[in-house]
Design a protein around this motif. Structure first.
Motif, PDB file in Angstrom:
ATOM      1  N   SER A  58      54.632  41.913  -2.730  1.00 24.46           N
ATOM      2  CA  SER A  58      55.167  40.799  -1.947  1.00 24.46           C
ATOM      3  C   SER A  58      54.042  39.813  -1.664  1.00 24.46           C
ATOM      4  CB  SER A  58      55.749  41.307  -0.624  1.00 24.46           C
ATOM      5  OG  SER A  58      54.702  41.781   0.220  1.00 24.46           O
ATOM      6  N   ALA A  59      54.416  38.582  -1.344  1.00 28.31           N
ATOM      7  CA  ALA A  59      53.413  37.564  -1.034  1.00 28.31           C
ATOM      8  C   ALA A  59      52.587  37.991   0.178  1.00 28.31           C
ATOM      9  CB  ALA A  59      54.093  36.218  -0.779  1.00 28.31           C
ATOM     10  N   GLY A  60      53.236  38.553   1.184  1.00 26.15           N
ATOM     11  CA  GLY A  60      52.527  39.019   2.376  1.00 26.15           C
ATOM     12  C   GLY A  60      51.572  40.152   2.057  1.00 26.15           C
ATOM     13  N   GLY A  61      52.017  41.063   1.196  1.00 26.46           N
ATOM     14  CA  GLY A  61      51.161  42.183   0.797  1.00 26.46           C
ATOM     15  C   GLY A  61      49.937  41.721   0.038  1.00 26.46           C
ATOM     16  N   VAL A  62      50.103  40.718  -0.827  1.00 31.21           N
ATOM     17  CA  VAL A  62      48.971  40.170  -1.577  1.00 31.21           C
ATOM     18  C   VAL A  62      47.980  39.519  -0.613  1.00 31.21           C
ATOM     19  CG1 VAL A  62      48.275  38.409  -3.267  1.00 31.21           C
ATOM     20  CG2 VAL A  62      50.222  39.911  -3.748  1.00 31.21           C
ATOM     21  N   ALA A  63      48.488  38.786   0.376  1.00 32.42           N
ATOM     22  CA  ALA A  63      47.613  38.152   1.369  1.00 32.42           C
ATOM     23  C   ALA A  63      46.855  39.208   2.173  1.00 32.42           C
ATOM     24  CB  ALA A  63      48.431  37.257   2.297  1.00 32.42           C
ATOM     25  N   GLU A  64      47.549  40.276   2.572  1.00 31.09           N
ATOM     26  CA  GLU A  64      46.887  41.356   3.311  1.00 31.09           C
ATOM     27  C   GLU A  64      45.823  42.032   2.443  1.00 31.09           C
ATOM     28  OE1 GLU A  64      49.318  44.080   5.750  1.00 31.09           O
ATOM     29  OE2 GLU A  64      50.987  42.729   5.254  1.00 31.09           O
ATOM     30  N   ALA A  65      46.121  42.212   1.169  1.00 27.02           N
ATOM     31  CA  ALA A  65      45.152  42.825   0.258  1.00 27.02           C
ATOM     32  C   ALA A  65      43.898  41.963   0.144  1.00 27.02           C
ATOM     33  CB  ALA A  65      45.785  43.038  -1.114  1.00 27.02           C
ATOM     34  N   ARG A  66      44.072  40.643   0.100  1.00 26.50           N
ATOM     35  CA  ARG A  66      42.913  39.741   0.043  1.00 26.50           C
ATOM     36  C   ARG A  66      42.042  39.884   1.291  1.00 26.50           C
ATOM     37  NH1 ARG A  66      43.155  36.226  -4.170  1.00 26.50           N
ATOM     38  NH2 ARG A  66      45.200  35.787  -5.038  1.00 26.50           N
TER      39      ARG A  66
END
Length: 119
Positions: A78-86
């Motif tokens: 998800s877009a949110g998950g990618v942001a959290e991963a960053r």
């Protein structure tokens, strides 16, 4: 006399090679960053990564993302998950720099979970 000259030279070479070696955590960071800057991540987030999406230029790379969904729905990206991963990668980089390998590896495990199965 010969041994006394060889030993210091060997120690100097060993000391010079030590810092140049990359940690396993810094290698994980680089790998996950490439995934987060891939065309698959762009497809999930709707945003092109800074510098444009990366490509592996591998003969084994797929031309297009697979159409199917992950067999485990909890791994869906998800877009949110990618942001959290960053954000987690920033934390892991600081841990790696501080020499906290265990903390860095734990943070990278969490970053991989947050990123999910990118197309």
């Amino acid at each position: 006399m010969r041994i006394t000259l060889v030993l210091p030279a060997a120690l100097v070479l060993l000391g010079a090679a030590g810092p140049a070696l990359a940690s396993s955590c810094s290698e994980q960071i680089a790998t996950i960053e490439r995934r987060l800057d891939s065309a698959g991540a762009e497809q999930v987030t709707g945003k092109e990564p800074p510098g444009g999406p990366t490509s592996s230029h591998s003969e084994k790379a797929l031309d297009h993302a697979p159409k199917g969904k992950p067999t485990d729905p909890s791994t869906t990206a998800s877009a949110g998950g990618v942001a959290e991963a960053r954000d987690l990668i920033k934390k892991a980089r600081a841990q790696d720099k501080a020499g906290d390998m265990k903390g860095c590896e734990d943070t990278m495990t969490e970053a991989k979970k947050k990123a999910g199965a990118l197309p």
